[in-house]
Design an enzyme around this catalytic site. Structure first.
Site, PDB file in Angstrom:
ATOM      1  N   ARG A 283       0.842  -1.195   0.000  1.00 58.17           N
ATOM      2  CA  ARG A 283       0.000   0.000   0.000  1.00 58.17           C
ATOM      3  C   ARG A 283       0.881   1.251   0.000  1.00 58.17           C
ATOM      4  O   ARG A 283       1.959   1.277   0.599  1.00 58.17           O
ATOM      5  CB  ARG A 283      -0.878  -0.032   1.256  1.00 58.17           C
ATOM      6  CG  ARG A 283      -1.862   1.106   1.411  1.00 58.17           C
ATOM      7  CD  ARG A 283      -2.982   1.017   0.426  1.00 58.17           C
ATOM      8  NE  ARG A 283      -4.174   1.742   0.887  1.00 58.17           N
ATOM      9  CZ  ARG A 283      -5.114   2.195   0.077  1.00 58.17           C
ATOM     10  NH1 ARG A 283      -5.022   2.011  -1.222  1.00 58.17           N
ATOM     11  NH2 ARG A 283      -6.176   2.808   0.557  1.00 58.17           N
TER      12      ARG A 283
ATOM     13  N   THR B  94     -10.612   0.377  -8.710  1.00 60.66           N
ATOM     14  CA  THR B  94      -9.461  -0.478  -8.442  1.00 60.66           C
ATOM     15  C   THR B  94      -9.480  -1.615  -9.469  1.00 60.66           C
ATOM     16  O   THR B  94     -10.332  -1.645 -10.343  1.00 60.66           O
ATOM     17  CB  THR B  94      -9.586  -0.979  -6.989  1.00 60.66           C
ATOM     18  OG1 THR B  94      -9.574   0.162  -6.131  1.00 60.66           O
ATOM     19  CG2 THR B  94      -8.500  -1.923  -6.554  1.00 60.66           C
TER      20      THR B  94
ATOM     21  N   THR C  13      -4.274  -0.607  -7.087  1.00 63.42           N
ATOM     22  CA  THR C  13      -5.090   0.533  -7.490  1.00 63.42           C
ATOM     23  C   THR C  13      -4.264   1.800  -7.675  1.00 63.42           C
ATOM     24  O   THR C  13      -3.176   1.945  -7.105  1.00 63.42           O
ATOM     25  CB  THR C  13      -6.177   0.799  -6.424  1.00 63.42           C
ATOM     26  OG1 THR C  13      -7.112   1.752  -6.904  1.00 63.42           O
ATOM     27  CG2 THR C  13      -5.569   1.296  -5.129  1.00 63.42           C
TER      28      THR C  13
ATOM     29  N   ASN D 282      -6.386   4.364  -7.141  1.00 65.60           N
ATOM     30  CA  ASN D 282      -7.546   4.951  -6.477  1.00 65.60           C
ATOM     31  C   ASN D 282      -8.574   5.337  -7.530  1.00 65.60           C
ATOM     32  O   ASN D 282      -9.267   4.470  -8.031  1.00 65.60           O
ATOM     33  CB  ASN D 282      -7.190   6.103  -5.554  1.00 65.60           C
ATOM     34  CG  ASN D 282      -8.265   6.307  -4.490  1.00 65.60           C
ATOM     35  OD1 ASN D 282      -8.927   5.365  -4.068  1.00 65.60           O
ATOM     36  ND2 ASN D 282      -8.448   7.538  -4.043  1.00 65.60           N
TER      37      ASN D 282
ATOM     38  N   SER E 217      -8.049   0.860   3.675  1.00 59.27           N
ATOM     39  CA  SER E 217      -8.495   0.312   2.400  1.00 59.27           C
ATOM     40  C   SER E 217      -9.578  -0.726   2.638  1.00 59.27           C
ATOM     41  O   SER E 217      -9.739  -1.238   3.747  1.00 59.27           O
ATOM     42  CB  SER E 217      -7.311  -0.342   1.685  1.00 59.27           C
ATOM     43  OG  SER E 217      -7.742  -1.086   0.560  1.00 59.27           O
ATOM     44  N   SER E 218     -10.329  -1.038   1.570  1.00 61.64           N
ATOM     45  CA  SER E 218     -11.286  -2.144   1.606  1.00 61.64           C
ATOM     46  C   SER E 218     -10.839  -3.314   0.743  1.00 61.64           C
ATOM     47  O   SER E 218     -11.584  -4.300   0.599  1.00 61.64           O
ATOM     48  CB  SER E 218     -12.663  -1.667   1.120  1.00 61.64           C
ATOM     49  OG  SER E 218     -13.206  -0.702   1.992  1.00 61.64           O
TER      50      SER E 218
ATOM     51  N   GLY F   3     -14.145  -1.895  -6.053  1.00 56.95           N
ATOM     52  CA  GLY F   3     -15.464  -1.457  -5.590  1.00 56.95           C
ATOM     53  C   GLY F   3     -15.497  -0.692  -4.298  1.00 56.95           C
ATOM     54  O   GLY F   3     -16.557  -0.563  -3.681  1.00 56.95           O
TER      55      GLY F   3
END
Length: 561
Positions: free
Chosen positions: A107, A379, A397, A399, A440-441, A462
């Site tokens: 990340r 993403t 990603t 973003n 983040s998800s 998503g």
């Protein structure tokens, strides 16, 4: 070797060719509508057919799943520039057949000059040079290759370099998305030169798209490895362009970037081990919580899409996302009680107060502060399985679409806009701090058979919908015995605690289910936008063949050999 292309629109297609592998004659396979792509040895599923083909060729050349994943990631940076990237970050979950397991957290991190209050509003954090955090993708891919790869580094990058140099036809998706970026992207000359005919108009479908600067950057990375990106000529170009335009990333920030190696977190769902990524992403723990809650109720074949099934899912989502709002953070800055949150005891506790006949109002639950960081839906994910059963699940990603809209001069490389992922509220878990990873998800996931052998790998883009998307595919496969293809294509719903509403894709809530849920007190929000874009691979437990499917919502292609 010969490859049968499966026609997804004919009722039945008989693959007449018989493929010989190591002297063994493999029987012809019948491909049925509703079934995923099938192959005997390896499978790649991604958002780009070009990138999937690159990964497949690496497998055919003797590379393992991690080698193919590295090649796919670089190829997506060329062929799927809205989200594929070198200037972004993400998470890779690796499960090797010898038992080695690791999550590579690459990340992005906030630069040293970042601070609370550096943006007046969210828009400032989404566009331009200051919107970017320090990229982690190149370091993460290099770490994966160093730990698990079989082939040499350079051949994994060469397909992406060649595609960038020789070009490829602009896709329909690029034709659809680039006009949305035009009003902002045209303000950045390097980006406009590449994607907008110098600012005159966006690229159109079918036009030849070449990226010579990006090809040269990948060539430098071939020769110099990840160090070239963080300390070499590419790093110096990033530093110079940032300085020239008021950006915050410096050469020292790049030199100081570090990948974090983490152990996967896991639970079992009806006896099947589920492995996923821990914080700094909140997606994995949210997924496991929902599965632990749903496991307290029977998963009855035939209940898919019913009022009882949808009600339980919504209530599981509500409770897990409340915990996400309360505890999500970069664990290097705030403690996250992951073990407690994903425990079976906590799942049973959360399931206990689900009313069979009534919705739980989110406002009636213990209050938590909901932070305001922006997480884009744009993403991308890819999954790989090789002949030995090694699996990779990778989500990464920029973003937003095309990230910050900035291409670093002389590199051809788009930068992320992940600084918008931090909360604008000072003093909170998600607020900006140097070296911090935004919440983040992303939820790269691998599910095993009950005997511990590999079964399937999946993930999705998503934003906050990601854990819910992944959860529904897993439930569709385990509880409702759907094929991989049907489990992915089945309509989806989303509830995230606050706002207290249920977003539903078209077809997700049929008329009587919709009316029943409203009568129970659920607030429904039918939406035209699709939810997620799952790319998954699987090992058929009966035949051992590799299965794959790429979600029809955005396109892409699963390819096997």
């Amino acid at each position: 070797m010969l490859r049968c292309l499966l026609c997804l629109f004919a009722p039945v297609l008989l693959c007449a060719q018989e493929v010989s592998q190591s002297g063994l004659e493999l029987r012809a396979e019948r491909a049925m509508v509703g079934q995923p792509v099938r192959a005997s040895r390896g499978m790649v599923a991604s958002a780009s057919e070009i990138a999937s083909e690159v990964g497949l060729k690496i497998l055919e050349q003797g590379g393992n799943a991690v080698d193919a994943a590295v090649a796919v990631a670089f190829a997506l940076a060329v062929a799927y520039p809205e989200a594929g990237n070198l200037g972004g970050g993400g998470y890779m979950l690796v499960r090797m057949v010898d038992g080695r397991l690791k999550v590579i957290d690459y990340r992005e991190t906030a630069p040293a000059a970042a601070h609370e209050g550096m943006f007046k509003n969210l828009k400032e954090a989404r566009v331009g040079y200051r919107a970017s955090a320090v990229p982690g993708t190149v370091a993460g891919l290099a770490m994966a290759h160093q730990m698990f790869g079989r082939m040499k580094w350079r051949p994994l990058l060469e397909p992406a370099r060649t595609i960038a140099l020789r070009g490829f036809p602009v896709s329909q998706r690029m034709d659809l998305v680039l006009p949305l970026q035009f009003p902002v992207m045209r303000d950045f000359p390097e980006s406009a030169k590449i994607f907008l005919h110098g600012g005159m108009r966006p690229l159109h479908q079918g036009e030849e798209f070449r990226q010579r600067d990006l090809a040269a950057t990948i060539g430098r990375l071939e020769r110099g490895g990840a160090a070239e990106f963080y300390t070499g000529e590419t790093a110096r170009r990033i530093d110079a362009d940032m300085r020239a335009h008021g950006g915050t990333i410096t050469l020292e920030d790049l030199k100081g970037y570090r990948v974090v190696l983490r152990d996967p977190i896991q639970t079992t769902y009806r006896g099947y081990p589920v492995l996923t990524a821990p914080p700094s992403t909140a997606g994995g723990m949210t997924l496991l919580q929902m599965l632990n809650i749903l496991e307290q109720f029977p998963g009855t074949l035939g209940e898919e899409g019913s009022t009882v099934s949808r009600h339980r899912m919504i209530e599981a989502m509500r409770r897990a996302y409340r915990d996400r709002a309360a505890f999500a953070a970069d664990p290097d800055f705030f403690p996250v009680p992951v073990a407690q949150l994903i425990s079976k005891d906590h799942g049973r506790e959360l399931a206990r107060d689900i009313d069979r006949d009534h919705a739980t109002a989110s406002q009636s639950m213990p209050a938590v502060a909901v932070e305001s960081g922006f997480e884009s839906h744009d993403t991308t994910h890819f999954s790989v399985v090789d002949v030995d059963g090694n699996m990779v699940s990778n989500t990464y990603t920029l973003n937003g679409f095309y990230g910050s809209q900035v291409v670093i001069k002389g590199t051809g490389m788009l930068m992320n806009d992940i600084m918008s992922g931090f909360s604008m509220l000072p003093g909170t878990r998600g607020s900006i701090a140097p070296g911090k990873r935004p919440v983040s998800s992303m939820t790269p996931t691998i599910v095993l058979r009950q005997d511990g052998s590999p079964w399937f790998a999946l993930g999705s883009p998503g934003a906050s919908t990601i854990p819910n998307t992944v959860m529904q595919v897993i439930v569709n496969i385990i509880d409702y015995k759907m094929s991989l293809r049907d489990a992915i294509e089945y309509p989806r719903i989303h509830q995230a605690f606050l706002p207290d509403r249920v977003d539903a894709e078209p077809g997700a809530l049929v008329e009587d289910v919709r009316d029943n849920l409203r009568a129970m007190g659920h607030v429904l929000n039918p939406r035209l936008r699709s939810q997620g874009d799952v790319h998954a691979v699987m090992i058929d437990p009966e035949s051992g063949w590799r299965l794959g499917w790429s979600d029809g919502r955005r396109g892409g292609r699963a390819l096997g050999y």
